[in-house]
Design a protein around this motif. Structure first.
Motif, PDB file in Angstrom:
ATOM      1  N   LEU A 155       0.820  -1.215   0.000  1.00 44.98           N
ATOM      2  CA  LEU A 155       0.000   0.000   0.000  1.00 44.98           C
ATOM      3  C   LEU A 155       0.856   1.268   0.000  1.00 44.98           C
ATOM      4  CD1 LEU A 155      -2.826  -1.049   2.483  1.00 44.98           C
ATOM      5  CD2 LEU A 155      -2.944  -0.894  -0.015  1.00 44.98           C
ATOM      6  N   ILE A 156       1.951   1.260   0.729  1.00 46.03           N
ATOM      7  CA  ILE A 156       2.850   2.420   0.724  1.00 46.03           C
ATOM      8  C   ILE A 156       3.366   2.672  -0.680  1.00 46.03           C
ATOM      9  CG2 ILE A 156       5.122   3.248   1.505  1.00 46.03           C
ATOM     10  CD1 ILE A 156       4.527   1.716   4.175  1.00 46.03           C
ATOM     11  N   ASN A 157       3.730   1.614  -1.372  1.00 44.51           N
ATOM     12  CA  ASN A 157       4.190   1.753  -2.754  1.00 44.51           C
ATOM     13  C   ASN A 157       3.086   2.323  -3.642  1.00 44.51           C
ATOM     14  OD1 ASN A 157       6.195   0.962  -4.978  1.00 44.51           O
ATOM     15  ND2 ASN A 157       4.341  -0.113  -5.621  1.00 44.51           N
ATOM     16  N   ALA A 158       1.835   1.884  -3.386  1.00 44.66           N
ATOM     17  CA  ALA A 158       0.718   2.374  -4.199  1.00 44.66           C
ATOM     18  C   ALA A 158       0.472   3.852  -3.963  1.00 44.66           C
ATOM     19  CB  ALA A 158      -0.546   1.571  -3.878  1.00 44.66           C
ATOM     20  N   VAL A 159       0.498   4.296  -2.709  1.00 42.46           N
ATOM     21  CA  VAL A 159       0.278   5.715  -2.401  1.00 42.46           C
ATOM     22  C   VAL A 159       1.360   6.565  -3.047  1.00 42.46           C
ATOM     23  CG1 VAL A 159       0.128   7.439  -0.558  1.00 42.46           C
ATOM     24  CG2 VAL A 159      -0.881   5.183  -0.233  1.00 42.46           C
ATOM     25  N   ALA A 160       2.599   6.081  -3.040  1.00 43.72           N
ATOM     26  CA  ALA A 160       3.719   6.833  -3.601  1.00 43.72           C
ATOM     27  C   ALA A 160       3.819   6.672  -5.112  1.00 43.72           C
ATOM     28  CB  ALA A 160       5.021   6.396  -2.946  1.00 43.72           C
ATOM     29  N   PRO A 235      -0.779  11.629  12.619  1.00 43.67           N
ATOM     30  CA  PRO A 235      -0.769  10.460  11.739  1.00 43.67           C
ATOM     31  C   PRO A 235      -0.833  10.797  10.259  1.00 43.67           C
ATOM     32  CG  PRO A 235      -2.317  10.179  13.558  1.00 43.67           C
ATOM     33  CD  PRO A 235      -1.877  11.609  13.584  1.00 43.67           C
ATOM     34  N   GLY A 236      -1.455  11.917   9.895  1.00 42.05           N
ATOM     35  CA  GLY A 236      -1.604  12.240   8.481  1.00 42.05           C
ATOM     36  C   GLY A 236      -0.398  12.904   7.859  1.00 42.05           C
ATOM     37  N   ALA A 237       0.582  13.305   8.677  1.00 44.68           N
ATOM     38  CA  ALA A 237       1.713  14.052   8.140  1.00 44.68           C
ATOM     39  C   ALA A 237       2.528  13.228   7.154  1.00 44.68           C
ATOM     40  CB  ALA A 237       2.602  14.537   9.285  1.00 44.68           C
ATOM     41  N   LEU A 238       2.854  12.013   7.520  1.00 42.32           N
ATOM     42  CA  LEU A 238       3.651  11.176   6.628  1.00 42.32           C
ATOM     43  C   LEU A 238       2.841  10.692   5.437  1.00 42.32           C
ATOM     44  CD1 LEU A 238       5.734   9.188   9.267  1.00 42.32           C
ATOM     45  CD2 LEU A 238       6.561  10.944   7.674  1.00 42.32           C
ATOM     46  N   VAL A 239       1.537  10.524   5.622  1.00 38.40           N
ATOM     47  CA  VAL A 239       0.680  10.178   4.486  1.00 38.40           C
ATOM     48  C   VAL A 239       0.710  11.305   3.454  1.00 38.40           C
ATOM     49  CG1 VAL A 239      -1.683   9.721   3.748  1.00 38.40           C
ATOM     50  CG2 VAL A 239      -0.805   8.686   5.856  1.00 38.40           C
ATOM     51  N   THR A 240       0.695  12.555   3.937  1.00 36.09           N
ATOM     52  CA  THR A 240       0.800  13.701   3.031  1.00 36.09           C
ATOM     53  C   THR A 240       2.102  13.654   2.252  1.00 36.09           C
ATOM     54  OG1 THR A 240      -0.550  15.084   4.483  1.00 36.09           O
ATOM     55  CG2 THR A 240       0.885  16.227   2.913  1.00 36.09           C
ATOM     56  N   VAL A 241       3.191  13.300   2.942  1.00 35.58           N
ATOM     57  CA  VAL A 241       4.483  13.181   2.262  1.00 35.58           C
ATOM     58  C   VAL A 241       4.413  12.110   1.175  1.00 35.58           C
ATOM     59  CG1 VAL A 241       6.922  12.578   2.559  1.00 35.58           C
ATOM     60  CG2 VAL A 241       5.777  14.025   4.259  1.00 35.58           C
ATOM     61  N   LEU A 242       3.816  10.965   1.504  1.00 36.26           N
ATOM     62  CA  LEU A 242       3.696   9.885   0.506  1.00 36.26           C
ATOM     63  C   LEU A 242       2.882  10.341  -0.707  1.00 36.26           C
ATOM     64  CD1 LEU A 242       2.999   6.746   2.747  1.00 36.26           C
ATOM     65  CD2 LEU A 242       5.153   7.390   1.651  1.00 36.26           C
ATOM     66  N   ALA A 253      11.935  17.423  -0.697  1.00 35.08           N
ATOM     67  CA  ALA A 253      11.088  18.614  -0.780  1.00 35.08           C
ATOM     68  C   ALA A 253       9.744  18.373  -0.103  1.00 35.08           C
ATOM     69  CB  ALA A 253      10.892  19.002  -2.247  1.00 35.08           C
ATOM     70  N   ALA A 254       9.161  17.215  -0.341  1.00 35.07           N
ATOM     71  CA  ALA A 254       7.861  16.909   0.247  1.00 35.07           C
ATOM     72  C   ALA A 254       7.950  16.857   1.771  1.00 35.07           C
ATOM     73  CB  ALA A 254       7.343  15.580  -0.293  1.00 35.07           C
ATOM     74  N   PHE A 255       9.004  16.245   2.269  1.00 35.79           N
ATOM     75  CA  PHE A 255       9.162  16.118   3.716  1.00 35.79           C
ATOM     76  C   PHE A 255       9.387  17.477   4.365  1.00 35.79           C
ATOM     77  CE2 PHE A 255      11.321  15.476   7.687  1.00 35.79           C
ATOM     78  CZ  PHE A 255      10.743  14.329   8.220  1.00 35.79           C
ATOM     79  N   ARG A 258       6.321  19.635   4.608  1.00 39.57           N
ATOM     80  CA  ARG A 258       5.334  19.202   5.591  1.00 39.57           C
ATOM     81  C   ARG A 258       5.826  19.358   7.026  1.00 39.57           C
ATOM     82  NH1 ARG A 258       2.408  18.895   8.807  1.00 39.57           N
ATOM     83  NH2 ARG A 258       0.522  17.651   9.125  1.00 39.57           N
ATOM     84  N   PHE A 259       7.112  19.113   7.275  1.00 41.20           N
ATOM     85  CA  PHE A 259       7.630  19.120   8.647  1.00 41.20           C
ATOM     86  C   PHE A 259       8.443  20.363   8.992  1.00 41.20           C
ATOM     87  CE2 PHE A 259       6.595  14.675   8.182  1.00 41.20           C
ATOM     88  CZ  PHE A 259       6.129  14.318   9.445  1.00 41.20           C
ATOM     89  N   GLY A 260       8.724  21.196   8.006  1.00 37.48           N
ATOM     90  CA  GLY A 260       9.427  22.448   8.290  1.00 37.48           C
ATOM     91  C   GLY A 260      10.926  22.324   8.412  1.00 37.48           C
ATOM     92  N   ALA A 261      11.475  21.146   8.207  1.00 34.70           N
ATOM     93  CA  ALA A 261      12.920  20.924   8.290  1.00 34.70           C
ATOM     94  C   ALA A 261      13.226  19.612   7.572  1.00 34.70           C
ATOM     95  CB  ALA A 261      13.388  20.862   9.744  1.00 34.70           C
ATOM     96  N   PRO A 262      14.457  19.453   7.068  1.00 34.49           N
ATOM     97  CA  PRO A 262      14.823  18.195   6.405  1.00 34.49           C
ATOM     98  C   PRO A 262      14.789  17.021   7.380  1.00 34.49           C
ATOM     99  CG  PRO A 262      16.407  19.944   5.903  1.00 34.49           C
ATOM    100  CD  PRO A 262      15.541  20.449   7.011  1.00 34.49           C
ATOM    101  N   ALA A 263      14.613  15.846   6.842  1.00 40.19           N
ATOM    102  CA  ALA A 263      14.506  14.655   7.681  1.00 40.19           C
ATOM    103  C   ALA A 263      15.766  14.405   8.494  1.00 40.19           C
ATOM    104  CB  ALA A 263      14.197  13.436   6.803  1.00 40.19           C
TER     105      ALA A 263
END
Length: 349
Positions: A155-160, A235-242, A253-255, A258-263
């Motif tokens: 599913l993660i692969n599908a979302v991405a 919980p939705g933050a990483l889904v938004t990134v995906l 860039a996506a991360f 959404r989070f305001g700083a690099p991973a």
């Protein structure tokens, strides 16, 4: 893409102790192989056992009960996993679920040339929407937990949209949605924070360990850092990134958006927090320190028993002396009584 400052030099990886190696083996039993993208034909003797809304099930006669167990709850568990990942509308077709009775059947469900780790409880071939599971799970990783974990990879692969997602994130999310116990991983990560063994996110993505003592550490970091990010952004933050990745945006860039700083910057802050919060008690996971602590306990117990023994002997000596004094007094009294009855005057000393 955000600029990244130079990373601090990492301490060399410490050689694992016997206790750490044993922990690595136990935790490794819980973990699944890296997802594969090539589709393989099912073994020639395999025939569909049945299907539900999102799955087609395969297995031999020996695994009928295991297949039925999965079929009974698969759609309910799929609904929970896909809702957590925002992926209920992304699956392009049904997922093949192959359940194997033994290592031979497990290996037979793999593509030609695909490696199989003896400790793997399951594997996902994400491009083919196919998962292969051991019918009996492992000592600490059940069949249904493996099912959740591997379905999450698909599913993660599908979302991405099939685009690259860092390995630490895919593993961390798969662990999170499948509800796997992270206590062992927490212990491993805290211990690594003490000894300076934590891996960088780039190392986790470029060469996720698949053997040795670094395996539990890699999964520990992935699970715990992902949980940290969920606690920070919801919980939705990483889904938004995906979903941004699925729309064609690079992960960095996506991360950062959404989070305001690099991973890697957030990971450095998280590692610092781990080091600050590490309890001295967790040092006892090191076998040398554990034996040292046990020695101190035995010494303390020995000293206490020695003191108690001396006190007991002292009490016995006092009781013997008191008993002897009472006996002497009784003899003297008897002598006086005898003299009184015989008419002889008592002799005073």
């Amino acid at each position: 893409m955000s600029k990244r400052g130079p990373r601090p030099k990492r301490a060399p990886v410490c050689v694992g102790t016997a206790l750490r190696a044993a922990l690595a083996l136990v935790v490794a039993l819980l973990l699944a192989l890296p997802p594969r993208t090539a589709r393989a034909d099912l073994p020639s003797e395999a025939a569909p056992y049945g299907e539900t809304a999102h799955f087609v099930y395969f297995g031999s006669d020996e695994v009928t009960s295991a297949v039925h167990k999965v079929m009974t709850v698969a759609e309910e568990r799929f609904g929970r996993v896909c809702a957590a990942l925002g992926a209920c509308d992304t699956l392009g077709g049904k997922i093949d679920v192959w359940i194997a009775e033994d290592p031979e059947q497990f290996a037979a469900a793999f593509p030609d040339g695909a490696p199989m780790a003896e400790w793997a409880a399951g594997v996902a071939f994400i491009g083919a929407r196919r998962v292969v599971l051991r019918a009996h799970g492992t000592a600490l990783f059940s069949l249904l937990e493996t099912f959740d974990h591997e379905v999450a990879h698909v599913l993660i692969n599908a979302v991405a949209g099939g685009r690259h997602v860092p390995r630490w994130l895919t593993e961390g999310l798969a662990i999170w949605v499948s509800g796997e116990d992270v206590i062992a991983r927490l212990s491993a990560a805290h211990q690594a924070a003490i000894t300076g063994n934590l891996l960088t996110l780039d190392e986790l993505d470029a060469g996720f360990p698949n053997r040795g003592s670094r395996v539990p550490l890699a999964y520990a970091q992935s699970a715990l850092f992902t949980r940290h990010l969920i606690g920070r952004g919801g919980p939705g933050a990483l889904v938004t990134v995906l979903r941004r990745i699925g729309a064609g945006e690079p992960f960095d860039a996506a991360f950062t958006e959404r989070f305001g700083a690099p991973a890697d910057e957030l990971a450095a802050d998280w590692v610092a927090t781990l080091e600050e919060e590490t309890s001295p008690f967790l040092l006892l996971h090191d076998s040398s320190l554990l034996w040292f602590a046990m020695t101190l306990v035995f010494v303390a117990v020995g000293l206490r028993l020695s003191r108690e023994k001396k006190a007991a002997f002292a009490r016995m000596d006092a009781e013997d002396a008191a008993a002897e004094a009472r006996a002497e007094a009784a003899r003297a009294f008897a002598e006086l009584e005898a003299q009184r009855h015989s008419g002889e005057p008592p002799t005073l000393h």
